[in-house]
Write a protein that holds these residues in place. Structure first.
Motif, PDB file in Angstrom:
ATOM      1  N   HIS A 135       6.556  13.589 -16.534  1.00  0.00           N
ATOM      2  CA  HIS A 135       7.169  13.444 -15.225  1.00  0.00           C
ATOM      3  C   HIS A 135       6.520  12.238 -14.549  1.00  0.00           C
ATOM      4  O   HIS A 135       5.302  12.084 -14.608  1.00  0.00           O
ATOM      5  N   TYR A 136       7.336  11.414 -13.902  1.00  0.00           N
ATOM      6  CA  TYR A 136       6.781  10.263 -13.192  1.00  0.00           C
ATOM      7  C   TYR A 136       7.569  10.017 -11.919  1.00  0.00           C
ATOM      8  O   TYR A 136       8.736  10.382 -11.799  1.00  0.00           O
ATOM      9  N   GLN A 137       6.884   9.399 -10.963  1.00  0.00           N
ATOM     10  CA  GLN A 137       7.519   9.011  -9.702  1.00  0.00           C
ATOM     11  C   GLN A 137       6.802   7.780  -9.195  1.00  0.00           C
ATOM     12  O   GLN A 137       5.588   7.768  -9.036  1.00  0.00           O
ATOM     13  N   PHE A 138       7.568   6.729  -8.954  1.00  0.00           N
ATOM     14  CA  PHE A 138       7.031   5.477  -8.421  1.00  0.00           C
ATOM     15  C   PHE A 138       7.603   5.310  -7.019  1.00  0.00           C
ATOM     16  O   PHE A 138       8.670   4.751  -6.830  1.00  0.00           O
ATOM     17  N   THR A 139       6.890   5.870  -6.047  1.00  0.00           N
ATOM     18  CA  THR A 139       7.374   5.814  -4.667  1.00  0.00           C
ATOM     19  C   THR A 139       7.045   4.450  -4.086  1.00  0.00           C
ATOM     20  O   THR A 139       6.023   3.867  -4.438  1.00  0.00           O
ATOM     21  N   PRO A 140       7.885   3.920  -3.261  1.00  0.00           N
ATOM     22  CA  PRO A 140       9.105   4.453  -2.666  1.00  0.00           C
ATOM     23  C   PRO A 140      10.388   4.162  -3.459  1.00  0.00           C
ATOM     24  O   PRO A 140      11.476   4.447  -2.984  1.00  0.00           O
ATOM     25  N   ILE A 141      10.276   3.646  -4.679  1.00  0.00           N
ATOM     26  CA  ILE A 141      11.476   3.340  -5.466  1.00  0.00           C
ATOM     27  C   ILE A 141      12.143   4.614  -5.967  1.00  0.00           C
ATOM     28  O   ILE A 141      13.343   4.800  -5.814  1.00  0.00           O
ATOM     29  N   ASN A 142      11.368   5.493  -6.608  1.00  0.00           N
ATOM     30  CA  ASN A 142      11.908   6.780  -7.049  1.00  0.00           C
ATOM     31  C   ASN A 142      11.638   7.799  -5.948  1.00  0.00           C
ATOM     32  O   ASN A 142      10.499   8.156  -5.707  1.00  0.00           O
ATOM     33  N   TYR A 175       0.810  -1.214   0.000  1.00  0.00           N
ATOM     34  CA  TYR A 175       0.000   0.000   0.000  1.00  0.00           C
ATOM     35  C   TYR A 175       0.849   1.273   0.000  1.00  0.00           C
ATOM     36  O   TYR A 175       0.319   2.362  -0.168  1.00  0.00           O
ATOM     37  N   MET A 176       2.143   1.132   0.172  1.00  0.00           N
ATOM     38  CA  MET A 176       3.040   2.287   0.120  1.00  0.00           C
ATOM     39  C   MET A 176       3.370   2.681  -1.316  1.00  0.00           C
ATOM     40  O   MET A 176       3.739   3.818  -1.577  1.00  0.00           O
ATOM     41  N   PHE A 177       3.262   1.748  -2.247  1.00  0.00           N
ATOM     42  CA  PHE A 177       3.617   2.014  -3.635  1.00  0.00           C
ATOM     43  C   PHE A 177       2.580   2.915  -4.293  1.00  0.00           C
ATOM     44  O   PHE A 177       1.375   2.711  -4.142  1.00  0.00           O
ATOM     45  N   LYS A 178       3.092   3.911  -5.030  1.00  0.00           N
ATOM     46  CA  LYS A 178       2.213   4.873  -5.689  1.00  0.00           C
ATOM     47  C   LYS A 178       2.910   5.361  -6.952  1.00  0.00           C
ATOM     48  O   LYS A 178       4.091   5.697  -6.933  1.00  0.00           O
ATOM     49  N   LEU A 179       2.170   5.385  -8.061  1.00  0.00           N
ATOM     50  CA  LEU A 179       2.688   5.888  -9.328  1.00  0.00           C
ATOM     51  C   LEU A 179       2.017   7.220  -9.639  1.00  0.00           C
ATOM     52  O   LEU A 179       0.803   7.287  -9.793  1.00  0.00           O
TER      53      LEU A 179
END
Length: 168
Positions: free
Chosen positions: A80-87, A66-70
């Motif tokens: 622009h993109y961000q894949f948290t928590p990886i990026n 549930y922490m992952f978010k695109l």
């Protein structure tokens, strides 16, 4: 100025079902172990510490999904993109860095082996959370990146507006 914005999370019903099943099995096992005094499978009383550690690892890992978010944003600068928590910070691909950009249907399992941050060990990778629609980016150096989207029509409109304008 028109801007495309989208945020996606892993909220598929089948993922929720898997998580609930795992939690249910853990509760059932603890009920048998603590309340009825039965062992879980072939685990002896000497292995109970390992059993507790294993259970804690599972319980702590389940909420991680549930922490992952695109997050995807498309504007006049680029995509622009961000894949948290990886990026930890936003990545930007400028329109001038793209050879081609379009929205397409794809097969997540066949093409990338599933969902998430996927790399096919070549010049192609994907960041997808759910579904089978994505924004295909082909960079000037030939590398490919597919960013999943649930807003196919909105993405098409904004890409046509900025990509076509910047590459004419």
């Amino acid at each position: 100025m028109r801007v495309f914005q989208e945020t996606q999370r892993f909220t598929q019903w089948w993922l929720q079902l898997i998580n609930l099943t795992i939690v249910g099995l853990l509760f059932y096992g603890f009920y048998k172990w603590f309340y009825l005094g039965e062992s879980m499978g072939n685990i002896t009383a000497d292995d109970s510490d390992n059993q507790i550690i294993f259970t804690l690892i599972i319980v702590l890992c389940l909420p991680l999904i549930y922490m992952f978010k695109l997050k995807t944003t498309i504007d006049e600068v680029g995509i622009h993109y961000q894949f948290t928590p990886i990026n930890l910070s936003k990545k930007t691909i400028r329109w001038s860095e793209l050879k081609n950009c379009y929205v397409r249907t794809y097969n997540p399992l066949k093409e990338f082996g599933g969902w998430g941050y996927r790399n096919s060990f070549g010049k192609s990778s994907a960041i997808n959370v759910k579904g089978n629609i994505g924004i295909q980016l082909i960079l000037m150096d030939g590398k490919k990146l597919l960013i999943g989207t649930q807003k196919e029509n909105d993405a098409k409109i904004i890409i046509e507006r900025y990509f076509k304008t910047n590459n004419e």
